[in-house]
Scaffold this motif. Structure first.
Motif, PDB file in Angstrom:
ATOM      1  N   ASP A 101      -3.686  37.882 -75.300  1.00 22.95           N
ATOM      2  CA  ASP A 101      -2.348  37.551 -74.815  1.00 22.95           C
ATOM      3  C   ASP A 101      -2.330  36.218 -74.082  1.00 22.95           C
ATOM      4  OD1 ASP A 101      -1.196  39.805 -75.904  1.00 22.95           O
ATOM      5  OD2 ASP A 101      -1.319  40.974 -74.056  1.00 22.95           O
ATOM      6  N   TYR A 102      -3.385  35.950 -73.311  1.00 21.86           N
ATOM      7  CA  TYR A 102      -3.445  34.669 -72.608  1.00 21.86           C
ATOM      8  C   TYR A 102      -3.530  33.515 -73.601  1.00 21.86           C
ATOM      9  CZ  TYR A 102      -4.705  30.794 -69.693  1.00 21.86           C
ATOM     10  OH  TYR A 102      -4.692  29.563 -69.085  1.00 21.86           O
ATOM     11  N   MET A 103      -4.383  33.662 -74.598  1.00 22.40           N
ATOM     12  CA  MET A 103      -4.565  32.594 -75.582  1.00 22.40           C
ATOM     13  C   MET A 103      -3.304  32.351 -76.406  1.00 22.40           C
ATOM     14  SD  MET A 103      -7.497  31.264 -75.068  1.00 22.40           S
ATOM     15  CE  MET A 103      -8.047  30.399 -76.541  1.00 22.40           C
ATOM     16  N   LYS A 104      -2.497  33.379 -76.603  1.00 17.04           N
ATOM     17  CA  LYS A 104      -1.240  33.221 -77.345  1.00 17.04           C
ATOM     18  C   LYS A 104      -0.204  32.440 -76.543  1.00 17.04           C
ATOM     19  CE  LYS A 104      -1.430  37.362 -80.214  1.00 17.04           C
ATOM     20  NZ  LYS A 104      -0.820  38.691 -80.456  1.00 17.04           N
ATOM     21  N   ARG A 105      -0.272  32.514 -75.214  1.00 13.31           N
ATOM     22  CA  ARG A 105       0.775  31.887 -74.406  1.00 13.31           C
ATOM     23  C   ARG A 105       0.414  30.503 -73.880  1.00 13.31           C
ATOM     24  NH1 ARG A 105       0.772  35.458 -68.805  1.00 13.31           N
ATOM     25  NH2 ARG A 105      -0.623  34.104 -67.623  1.00 13.31           N
ATOM     26  N   ALA A 106      -0.844  30.105 -73.966  1.00 11.02           N
ATOM     27  CA  ALA A 106      -1.277  28.837 -73.386  1.00 11.02           C
ATOM     28  C   ALA A 106      -1.643  27.829 -74.462  1.00 11.02           C
ATOM     29  CB  ALA A 106      -2.481  29.073 -72.475  1.00 11.02           C
ATOM     30  N   THR A 107      -1.384  26.557 -74.180  1.00 13.31           N
ATOM     31  CA  THR A 107      -1.849  25.491 -75.056  1.00 13.31           C
ATOM     32  C   THR A 107      -3.182  24.977 -74.523  1.00 13.31           C
ATOM     33  OG1 THR A 107      -0.813  23.692 -73.809  1.00 13.31           O
ATOM     34  CG2 THR A 107       0.540  24.768 -75.529  1.00 13.31           C
ATOM     35  N   TYR A 108      -3.924  24.289 -75.369  1.00  9.46           N
ATOM     36  CA  TYR A 108      -5.223  23.751 -74.963  1.00  9.46           C
ATOM     37  C   TYR A 108      -5.056  22.772 -73.796  1.00  9.46           C
ATOM     38  CZ  TYR A 108      -9.929  21.782 -75.446  1.00  9.46           C
ATOM     39  OH  TYR A 108     -11.222  21.367 -75.220  1.00  9.46           O
ATOM     40  N   SER A 109      -4.041  21.950 -73.852  1.00 14.29           N
ATOM     41  CA  SER A 109      -3.769  20.997 -72.780  1.00 14.29           C
ATOM     42  C   SER A 109      -3.479  21.716 -71.458  1.00 14.29           C
ATOM     43  CB  SER A 109      -2.587  20.108 -73.174  1.00 14.29           C
ATOM     44  OG  SER A 109      -2.278  19.221 -72.141  1.00 14.29           O
ATOM     45  N   GLU A 110      -2.678  22.765 -71.520  1.00 14.57           N
ATOM     46  CA  GLU A 110      -2.373  23.543 -70.313  1.00 14.57           C
ATOM     47  C   GLU A 110      -3.638  24.188 -69.743  1.00 14.57           C
ATOM     48  OE1 GLU A 110       2.178  24.961 -71.429  1.00 14.57           O
ATOM     49  OE2 GLU A 110       0.488  26.224 -71.991  1.00 14.57           O
ATOM     50  N   ILE A 111      -4.474  24.678 -70.625  1.00 15.99           N
ATOM     51  CA  ILE A 111      -5.724  25.318 -70.201  1.00 15.99           C
ATOM     52  C   ILE A 111      -6.609  24.319 -69.464  1.00 15.99           C
ATOM     53  CG2 ILE A 111      -7.906  26.264 -71.067  1.00 15.99           C
ATOM     54  CD1 ILE A 111      -6.199  27.673 -73.264  1.00 15.99           C
ATOM     55  N   LEU A 112      -6.815  23.146 -70.057  1.00 18.49           N
ATOM     56  CA  LEU A 112      -7.676  22.148 -69.425  1.00 18.49           C
ATOM     57  C   LEU A 112      -7.127  21.683 -68.090  1.00 18.49           C
ATOM     58  CD1 LEU A 112      -8.839  19.946 -72.432  1.00 18.49           C
ATOM     59  CD2 LEU A 112     -10.092  21.741 -71.225  1.00 18.49           C
ATOM     60  N   THR A 113      -5.819  21.459 -68.016  1.00 20.14           N
ATOM     61  CA  THR A 113      -5.215  21.044 -66.756  1.00 20.14           C
ATOM     62  C   THR A 113      -5.359  22.134 -65.704  1.00 20.14           C
ATOM     63  OG1 THR A 113      -3.646  19.620 -67.909  1.00 20.14           O
ATOM     64  CG2 THR A 113      -3.089  20.245 -65.658  1.00 20.14           C
ATOM     65  N   PHE A 114      -5.172  23.385 -66.108  1.00 17.19           N
ATOM     66  CA  PHE A 114      -5.296  24.505 -65.185  1.00 17.19           C
ATOM     67  C   PHE A 114      -6.721  24.647 -64.650  1.00 17.19           C
ATOM     68  CE2 PHE A 114      -6.216  29.086 -64.547  1.00 17.19           C
ATOM     69  CZ  PHE A 114      -5.361  29.318 -63.476  1.00 17.19           C
ATOM     70  N   VAL A 115      -7.698  24.558 -65.533  1.00 20.38           N
ATOM     71  CA  VAL A 115      -9.093  24.778 -65.136  1.00 20.38           C
ATOM     72  C   VAL A 115      -9.688  23.567 -64.420  1.00 20.38           C
ATOM     73  CG1 VAL A 115     -11.429  25.230 -65.976  1.00 20.38           C
ATOM     74  CG2 VAL A 115      -9.501  26.455 -66.957  1.00 20.38           C
ATOM     75  N   LEU A 116      -9.396  22.377 -64.922  1.00 17.29           N
ATOM     76  CA  LEU A 116     -10.037  21.172 -64.405  1.00 17.29           C
ATOM     77  C   LEU A 116      -9.174  20.371 -63.443  1.00 17.29           C
ATOM     78  CD1 LEU A 116     -11.658  19.943 -67.721  1.00 17.29           C
ATOM     79  CD2 LEU A 116     -12.747  21.191 -65.845  1.00 17.29           C
ATOM     80  N   GLY A 117      -7.880  20.633 -63.427  1.00 15.85           N
ATOM     81  CA  GLY A 117      -6.993  19.794 -62.626  1.00 15.85           C
ATOM     82  C   GLY A 117      -6.691  18.525 -63.395  1.00 15.85           C
ATOM     83  N   THR A 118      -6.289  17.491 -62.685  1.00 17.37           N
ATOM     84  CA  THR A 118      -5.967  16.225 -63.324  1.00 17.37           C
ATOM     85  C   THR A 118      -6.863  15.136 -62.771  1.00 17.37           C
ATOM     86  OG1 THR A 118      -4.232  14.613 -63.709  1.00 17.37           O
ATOM     87  CG2 THR A 118      -4.098  15.811 -61.673  1.00 17.37           C
ATOM     88  N   ASP A 119      -7.121  14.110 -63.552  1.00 20.89           N
ATOM     89  CA  ASP A 119      -7.941  12.991 -63.097  1.00 20.89           C
ATOM     90  C   ASP A 119      -7.126  11.979 -62.306  1.00 20.89           C
ATOM     91  OD1 ASP A 119     -10.176  14.010 -64.309  1.00 20.89           O
ATOM     92  OD2 ASP A 119      -9.908  12.860 -66.148  1.00 20.89           O
ATOM     93  N   ASN A 120      -5.825  12.127 -62.305  1.00 17.57           N
ATOM     94  CA  ASN A 120      -4.952  11.159 -61.676  1.00 17.57           C
ATOM     95  C   ASN A 120      -4.573  11.624 -60.268  1.00 17.57           C
ATOM     96  OD1 ASN A 120      -2.866   9.457 -60.901  1.00 17.57           O
ATOM     97  ND2 ASN A 120      -1.932   9.414 -62.923  1.00 17.57           N
ATOM     98  N   ALA A 121      -5.146  10.994 -59.245  1.00 19.84           N
ATOM     99  CA  ALA A 121      -4.883  11.384 -57.854  1.00 19.84           C
ATOM    100  C   ALA A 121      -3.408  11.199 -57.504  1.00 19.84           C
ATOM    101  CB  ALA A 121      -5.757  10.584 -56.907  1.00 19.84           C
ATOM    102  N   ALA A 122      -2.786  10.146 -58.016  1.00 20.14           N
ATOM    103  CA  ALA A 122      -1.368   9.909 -57.727  1.00 20.14           C
ATOM    104  C   ALA A 122      -0.505  11.015 -58.331  1.00 20.14           C
ATOM    105  CB  ALA A 122      -0.934   8.557 -58.278  1.00 20.14           C
ATOM    106  N   GLU A 123      -0.874  11.470 -59.524  1.00 19.97           N
ATOM    107  CA  GLU A 123      -0.144  12.555 -60.182  1.00 19.97           C
ATOM    108  C   GLU A 123      -0.262  13.845 -59.368  1.00 19.97           C
ATOM    109  OE1 GLU A 123      -0.861  14.904 -64.255  1.00 19.97           O
ATOM    110  OE2 GLU A 123      -0.634  12.745 -64.504  1.00 19.97           O
ATOM    111  N   GLU A 124      -1.464  14.122 -58.847  1.00 16.81           N
ATOM    112  CA  GLU A 124      -1.672  15.302 -58.020  1.00 16.81           C
ATOM    113  C   GLU A 124      -0.841  15.224 -56.746  1.00 16.81           C
ATOM    114  OE1 GLU A 124      -5.700  16.181 -57.077  1.00 16.81           O
ATOM    115  OE2 GLU A 124      -6.311  16.178 -59.163  1.00 16.81           O
TER     116      GLU A 124
END
Length: 115
Positions: free
Chosen positions: A57-80
């Motif tokens: 169910d989780y894999m059906k609702r999430a995109t790969y991009s969403e998964i990576l952002t969720f797990v790793l955060g973002t590389d852009n400090a200004a965006e955070e």
């Protein structure tokens, strides 16, 4: 933001590996099944708040991009910082009576600036 992957305990790591069918060290290898593995990591973390959520169910609702952002955060400090800022840029100007459309000062009916 601390990468959420760093918060996994050993049991969560084992559960992610079992769900993905891939050991965690494969993340660093070229050509491995990264979508499945990153998804399993995100699922295990999400289960902290949604204990009945299945991996499928989780894999059906999430995109790969969403998964990576969720797990790793973002590389852009200004965006955070912008995501955490309750008063984004431009909010102060709007609160001070400046026009929201940036077309110049608000004028009264007789052409003088409104007070």
């Amino acid at each position: 933001m601390t990468a959420r992957i760093n918060t996994l305990n050993a049991l969560e790591q084992a559960e992610a590996e079992e769900a993905a069918g891939v050991p965690l060290h494969k993340i660093e290898e070229e050509g491995s099944l990264k979508v499945r593995l990153w998804g399993a990591i995100a699922w295990v973390i999400t289960k902290r708040d949604e204990p009945t959520l299945s991996y499928l169910d989780y894999m059906k609702r999430a995109t790969y991009s969403e998964i990576l952002t969720f797990v790793l955060g973002t590389d852009n400090a200004a965006e955070e910082a912008a995501a955490d800022d309750p008063f984004p840029a431009g909010a102060a100007a709007a609160d001070e009576g400046a026009p929201a459309d940036a077309e110049g000062p608000v004028l009264s009916g007789d052409g003088d600036p409104a007070v």
